[in-house]
Design an enzyme around this catalytic site. Structure first.
Site, short mmCIF file in Angstrom:
data_model
loop_
_atom_site.label_atom_id
_atom_site.label_comp_id
_atom_site.label_asym_id
_atom_site.label_seq_id
_atom_site.Cartn_x
_atom_site.Cartn_y
_atom_site.Cartn_z
N CYS A 14 -24.26 -12.43 12.61
CA CYS A 14 -23.07 -12.06 13.40
C CYS A 14 -21.84 -12.18 12.53
O CYS A 14 -21.90 -12.60 11.37
CB CYS A 14 -22.94 -12.94 14.65
SG CYS A 14 -22.55 -14.66 14.27
N ASP A 412 5.50 17.65 -0.56
CA ASP A 412 5.98 18.25 -1.80
C ASP A 412 5.83 19.76 -1.61
O ASP A 412 5.00 20.21 -0.81
CB ASP A 412 5.13 17.75 -2.96
CG ASP A 412 5.40 18.53 -4.24
OD1 ASP A 412 6.56 18.66 -4.61
OD2 ASP A 412 4.42 19.02 -4.83
N ASP A 616 4.74 13.15 -8.14
CA ASP A 616 4.68 12.72 -6.74
C ASP A 616 4.16 11.29 -6.59
O ASP A 616 4.27 10.70 -5.52
CB ASP A 616 3.76 13.65 -5.93
CG ASP A 616 4.30 15.07 -5.85
OD1 ASP A 616 5.52 15.22 -5.74
OD2 ASP A 616 3.49 16.01 -5.92
#
Length: 716
Positions: A14, A412, A616
């Protein structure tokens, strides 16, 4: 020196198991970072080699009751669980039959022996103490490390049911719950087995991607052709690929012409023509001609390997929403044990020992937090795999969740909204010697890497009829403005108005010519030689056909669209108008793009940036979510949070819709996991739930969460 290792963890039941390993390793000297993904059963550790070794890490995890391995070919957890489950079912089913017969008052003389308490005791002992031994072992390790997990709940519940039944059997009390103890262990094993199988299906996307790889490559070494394993290729190898064969690794064609099916990478259905000098991508299919090419990226550096790594990294990370489950799980088991104890005391106070034990056991069993631990990672695994199949790569759970919240998307222009292949679409020559102007322009732009400069170079080269173009004696690129070069003592400038600010005053005639080109949506560039204007070049780039549709789809989602470009405002506004963009920020130098992203974020809205170029990268990093367009550079892709393998902008709204769907699935999973426990615990505490049925319900809850996540595979 820091080293990063990834291991397979076996033995987790778990989310508490995962949290326990994380907590122990994170608090260990020399470990900088530890992350355990319960769904994929993987541990990622970043550690200092001079302070802790891999063996130390293995031993720490072993002391907690789990095993680490890097090797393949071992018996998998699902195979081991399958063997245990079969044996457990064989021993438990007779007791289940006995319980059904007694419940419905059915009498089958041949099966009367199944009602015997001693027969049930004999059937239960191997289930409880042999098959269930690993639950005891893990519970021991959990308690030794001062924590409690699902194994503690199972051991407490089944042990109480077993020994209470044994006491009743020996004292003649008819209330026996041997079948409940055996059924709980059997149902837990069933749940674990089905989870393991289902979790195996969640990584199908990676298996499919790996299956695309070519197994062998035909190389030329020492003048001889030979077939070798793709893994043995090195950079610089010359590879021959015949029609119909897969291209083994990334590289550049040296000889030959062909068409290549790149659909598995680009999504484009049509083959791409390839000639000498063109790049080819590993795992794509050569269709027609034989080509000879040079390997440039091999092993983990190929595009396919990078895609696989991105998907794996995304599946290993946690989404911020996972912190809710982690916090709850951390206090859940101790709370459940407390509730079980209170239930026992209250029923005992009411004078019903049998109901007290049965109800307390049922509370322990039904409250196991497996479903809680599976809710988030399984959805992320399936969703990120589905994204990879459709050319959308989420680099992590955080970016997957974050893109779901964006309200402003900044584009862009060149290569993102437009095709990124500007062409020389007009020019005017002011000097008498046109041939010399063309020659000088070609020399100045020969080394330019900017799309506009390349467009001018390609355009003027056509007018030079193959004449040799020498390198400039000096060359300087001015980002966002243009280039300066020197050839044979002559100084050449080509650029926008900004390049000439403070140096050259534009005449009214040239200003009017600039405006004319700008009104046509073209970018004008002035050329001067030794300070005298000799030409005006006009460059234009076409809008991608899908751009308006993609922009409209984003706006329909309530997302504001912004164009951020270094181009002049008039040209930018024409392009923005064609695309349907809401806002234009133009004439921005590359270094200023990130500043504009920061300003947009000051509005309090989540901002994403989509781009494809090196310039960029700072803006992509500054945005809440950076999105790299697939045709972009490695730098942009490395910086971004989300990568669109295909250049099709329609993938943007698709990525956001997929993110929304995944987050919706996670919330559904968490809701049902919480509701299940909130509703189940009181029912069990009030005595309305048999421990065996509680075990079945607990197993079903985990399976239902996994199946709900797997339904993402049907998302289109």
């Amino acid at each position: 020196m820091q080293t990063k290792e990834t291991y397979h963890v076996s033995g987790m039941n778990c989310v508490n198991c995962a949290a326990k390993i994380e907590k122990k390793l994170s608090g260990t000297k020399g470990v900088a970072f530890a992350n355990v993904n319960f769904a994929v059963e993987r541990l990622t550790v970043l550690y200092e080699e001079d302070q802790i070794t891999q063996n130390d890490i293995r031993e720490i995890v072993k002391q907690l009751g789990y095993k680490l391995r890097q090797e393949s070919g071992q018996v998998s957890d699902s195979d081991f669980l399958k063997i245990l489950l079969i044996i457990s079912c064989v021993l438990t089913i007779p007791m289940l039959v006995s319980m059904i017969l007694m419940t419905f008052h059915l009498h089958v003389p041949a099966l009367d022996f199944l009602h015997s308490g001693y027969v049930q005791l004999a059937l239960t002992i191997p289930v409880q103490f042999i098959i269930g031994f690993h639950f005891y072992r893990k519970a021991f390790y959990a308690l030794r490390s001062k924590s409690a997990d699902m194994n503690v709940l199972i051991v407490l519940g089944t042990t109480a049911a077993f020994f209470y039944s044994l006491y009743n059997l020996l004292t003649g009390n008819p209330n026996l719950y041997f079948e409940s103890a055996a059924m709980i262990i059997t149902f837990v094993l069933l749940g674990n087995f089905l989870e393991a199988k289902a979790k195996g299906h969640t990584s199908d996307a990676i298996k499919k991607l790996l299956g695309l790889q070519a197994r062998t490559a035909r190389v030329i070494r020492d003048g001889q052709e030979s077939d070798i394993a793709t893994e043995s290729l090195v950079v610089g190898d010359v590879i021959i690929v015949r029609p119909g064969e897969k291209i083994p690794v990334d590289g550049t064609i040296l000889e030959g012409q062909s068409s290549v099916d790149e659909s598995m990478i680009s999504g484009e259905p049509f083959p791409v023509d390839k000639n000498s000098g063109d790049t080819v991508i590993g795992a794509t299919i050569n269709q027609y001609g034989t080509i000879k090419y040079k390997a440039e990226k091999v092993g983990k550096d190929t595009m396919l390997s990078q895609i696989v790594k991105m998907v794996e990294d995304a599946q290993m990370t946690k989404a911020p929403i996972q912190s809710i489950a982690d916090k709850v799980a951390g206090i859940f088991v101790p709370t459940v044990i407390g509730i079980s104890l209170i239930t026992f005391i209250i029923w005992l106070f009411l004078g019903d020992l049998n109901t007290a034990i049965v109800s307390a056991v049922s509370v322990l069993v039904i409250a196991c937090p497996c479903a809680l631990g599976l809710a988030t990672p399984t959805a992320i695994m399936v969703g990120s795999g589905k994204g990879a199949e459709n050319g959308i790569l989420f680099k992590g759970g955080d970016s997957l969740e974050e893109i779901n919240r964006i309200k402003i998307l900044v584009f862009d222009k060149t290569g993102t909204l437009t095709e990124g292949k500007p062409l020389l679409s007009g020019f005017e020559i002011f000097a008498n010697d046109k041939q010399q102007v063309f020659q000088m322009a070609a020399i100045a732009e020969r080394r330019s890497e900017h799309p506009t400069g390349k467009a001018i170079f390609d355009g003027v080269s056509e007018y030079l009829n193959g004449n040799e173009i020498p390198d400039a004696d000096q060359f300087e690129a001015i980002p966002g403005k243009g280039v300066k070069a020197v050839s044979n003592g002559k100084e050449i400038w080509i650029g926008t108005r900004k390049l000439f600010d403070g140096v050259y005053i534009f005449s009214d005639d040239i200003t009017n010519r600039f405006s004319t080109y700008e009104q046509q949506g073209k970018t004008p560039m002035l050329m001067t030689i030794d300070g005298s204007p000799v030409a005006l070049w006009a460059v234009s780039d076409r809008l991608k056909p899908e751009t308006p549709k993609a922009v409209h789809a984003l706006q329909q989602m309530g997302i504001e669209t912004v164009m951020l470009t270094g181009d002049n405002r008039h040209v930018a506004e024409i392009i923005a108008n064609q695309a349907g963009i809401d806002q234009v920020i133009a004439e921005v130098l590359p270094g200023e793009k990130a500043e504009h992203i920061v300003r947009l974020k000051e509005s309090g809205k989540k901002v994403a940036m989509a781009g494809d170029g090196i310039n960029d990268a700072p803006a992509l990093a500054s945005a809440d979510v950076g999105i790299a367009i697939g045709s972009g550079t490695d730098v942009a892709i490395e910086t971004a949070d989300v990568v669109l393998i295909r250049s099709d902008l329609n993938a943007l709204p698709k990525a956001i819709r997929l993110s929304q769907k995944i987050i919706r699935k996670i919330k559904q999973n968490l809701f049902w996991a919480f509701i299940y426990n909130i509703a189940g615990i009181p029912i069990a505490a009030l005595g309305f739930l048999n421990p065996g049925l509680a075990g079945a319900a607990m197993a079903f809850s985990s399976i239902s969460v996994v199946l709900n996540s797997l339904s993402l595979k049907r998302f289109t």
